[in-house]
Write a protein that holds these residues in place. Structure first.
Motif, PDB file in Angstrom:
ATOM      1  N   GLY A 109      -4.033  -5.104   4.065  1.00 23.17           N
ATOM      2  CA  GLY A 109      -3.780  -4.955   5.511  1.00 23.17           C
ATOM      3  C   GLY A 109      -2.698  -4.194   6.111  1.00 23.17           C
ATOM      4  O   GLY A 109      -2.715  -4.246   7.191  1.00 23.17           O
ATOM      5  N   LEU A 110      -2.192  -3.366   5.325  1.00 22.86           N
ATOM      6  CA  LEU A 110      -1.012  -2.456   5.858  1.00 22.86           C
ATOM      7  C   LEU A 110      -1.358  -1.128   5.969  1.00 22.86           C
ATOM      8  O   LEU A 110      -0.465  -0.146   6.439  1.00 22.86           O
ATOM      9  CB  LEU A 110       0.411  -2.760   4.856  1.00 22.86           C
ATOM     10  CG  LEU A 110       0.870  -4.034   4.697  1.00 22.86           C
ATOM     11  CD1 LEU A 110       2.121  -3.892   3.587  1.00 22.86           C
ATOM     12  CD2 LEU A 110       1.338  -4.662   5.796  1.00 22.86           C
ATOM     13  N   GLY A 111      -2.656  -0.794   5.738  1.00 15.30           N
ATOM     14  CA  GLY A 111      -3.354   0.675   5.841  1.00 15.30           C
ATOM     15  C   GLY A 111      -2.853   1.383   4.518  1.00 15.30           C
ATOM     16  O   GLY A 111      -2.965   2.697   4.591  1.00 15.30           O
ATOM     17  N   ILE A 112      -2.392   0.776   3.475  1.00 17.52           N
ATOM     18  CA  ILE A 112      -2.148   1.444   2.348  1.00 17.52           C
ATOM     19  C   ILE A 112      -2.952   2.283   1.662  1.00 17.52           C
ATOM     20  O   ILE A 112      -3.029   3.433   1.439  1.00 17.52           O
ATOM     21  CB  ILE A 112      -1.176   0.526   1.264  1.00 17.52           C
ATOM     22  CG1 ILE A 112       0.184   0.272   1.924  1.00 17.52           C
ATOM     23  CG2 ILE A 112      -1.117   1.507  -0.048  1.00 17.52           C
ATOM     24  CD1 ILE A 112       0.799  -0.784   1.079  1.00 17.52           C
ATOM     25  N   GLY A 113      -4.361   1.708   1.448  1.00 15.48           N
ATOM     26  CA  GLY A 113      -5.576   2.276   1.054  1.00 15.48           C
ATOM     27  C   GLY A 113      -6.042   3.431   1.800  1.00 15.48           C
ATOM     28  O   GLY A 113      -6.192   4.553   1.196  1.00 15.48           O
ATOM     29  N   GLY A 114      -5.921   3.323   3.052  1.00 14.34           N
ATOM     30  CA  GLY A 114      -6.317   4.594   3.601  1.00 14.34           C
ATOM     31  C   GLY A 114      -5.484   5.928   3.664  1.00 14.34           C
ATOM     32  O   GLY A 114      -5.980   6.783   3.599  1.00 14.34           O
ATOM     33  N   ARG A 115      -4.053   5.418   3.623  1.00 15.05           N
ATOM     34  CA  ARG A 115      -3.254   6.457   3.443  1.00 15.05           C
ATOM     35  C   ARG A 115      -3.326   7.197   1.915  1.00 15.05           C
ATOM     36  O   ARG A 115      -3.039   8.411   1.798  1.00 15.05           O
ATOM     37  CB  ARG A 115      -1.669   5.993   3.465  1.00 15.05           C
ATOM     38  CG  ARG A 115      -1.523   5.397   5.025  1.00 15.05           C
ATOM     39  CD  ARG A 115       0.043   5.456   5.291  1.00 15.05           C
ATOM     40  NE  ARG A 115       0.225   4.986   6.631  1.00 15.05           N
ATOM     41  CZ  ARG A 115       0.289   5.285   7.913  1.00 15.05           C
ATOM     42  NH1 ARG A 115       0.078   6.634   7.723  1.00 15.05           N
ATOM     43  NH2 ARG A 115       0.416   4.929   8.960  1.00 15.05           N
ATOM     44  N   LEU A 116      -3.510   6.231   0.778  1.00 17.85           N
ATOM     45  CA  LEU A 116      -3.986   6.820  -0.424  1.00 17.85           C
ATOM     46  C   LEU A 116      -5.079   7.850  -0.320  1.00 17.85           C
ATOM     47  O   LEU A 116      -4.971   9.048  -0.694  1.00 17.85           O
ATOM     48  CB  LEU A 116      -3.948   5.799  -1.430  1.00 17.85           C
ATOM     49  CG  LEU A 116      -2.966   5.151  -2.230  1.00 17.85           C
ATOM     50  CD1 LEU A 116      -3.285   3.764  -2.590  1.00 17.85           C
ATOM     51  CD2 LEU A 116      -2.391   6.099  -3.004  1.00 17.85           C
TER      52      LEU A 116
END
Length: 200
Positions: A109-116
């Motif tokens: 929920g912190l947007g980490i997957g999208g940034r990766l």
């Protein structure tokens, strides 16, 4: 590839960088943790057989191969996510490869997957060679499918009865993202837009 850092909405600092040999122990702990936090992975608790000595060569191998990269996310000095990508080594297939990604539940929920994924796409563009990114995702993992779709991945096929987790077998969707090095995002439909500027 240079490390990149951002301030998350919760005030914590996220850094994405390439894995290094000294990450081996933390990566093993990461794999052990994520395999117990979700049933969407292809492995469960205790299924990963490498020890630290076996895992340690993996980051340098990725760094040495032009079509391979292993990214890690660090949130306030703790490893919270991992993404690995490997393209083919022969001339006919070196433009394409498959990625695998996992993020700790505490970091959902912190947007980490999208940034990766954004960093991977930028890295692929910088290689001048990698133009096709592929992945497999469980067909009932709606949250992951929505994330991949937002980054320009499209469903290209369905692999039936791929994984069994305490009941009926689940299908995988084969998803891909294609495009030239200079215009990968535009070539595959709408995506998330440009990355925010990294922290100084």
């Amino acid at each position: 590839m240079d490390a990149r850092s951002w301030q998350l909405d919760n005030g914590r600092t996220l850094t994405i960088r390439e894995a290094v040999p000294d990450d081996a122990a933390a990566l093993l702990l990461h794999v052990a943790a994520v395999s117990a936090e979700t049933d969407y992975l292809c492995m469960g608790p205790g299924d990963f057989e490498l020890d630290e000595a076996g895992e340690r060569p993996c980051p340098p191998r990725a760094a040495a191969a032009p079509g391979q990269v292993h990214l890690v996310t660090v949130v306030d000095d703790a490893l919270g996510g991992s993404l690995s990508f490997a393209a083919g080594t022969r001339p006919r297939v070196r433009h394409a490869g498959e990625l695998g990604m996992s993020v700790r539940r505490a970091c959902w929920g912190l947007g980490i997957g999208g940034r990766l994924l954004d960093v991977l796409i930028d890295w692929a563009r910088s290689t001048g060679v990698v133009t096709k990114l592929d992945l497999r995702v469980r067909a009932d993992n709606a949250r992951a499918i929505a994330l991949y779709t937002s980054r320009g991945f499209r469903v290209e096929g369905r692999l039936t009865r791929q994984v069994v987790v305490g009941g009926p077998a689940h299908d995988h969707l084969w998803m891909g993202r294609a495009g030239g090095p200079a215009g990968a995002r535009a070539a595959c439909g709408p995506a998330a837009g440009p990355l925010p500027a990294p922290l100084p």
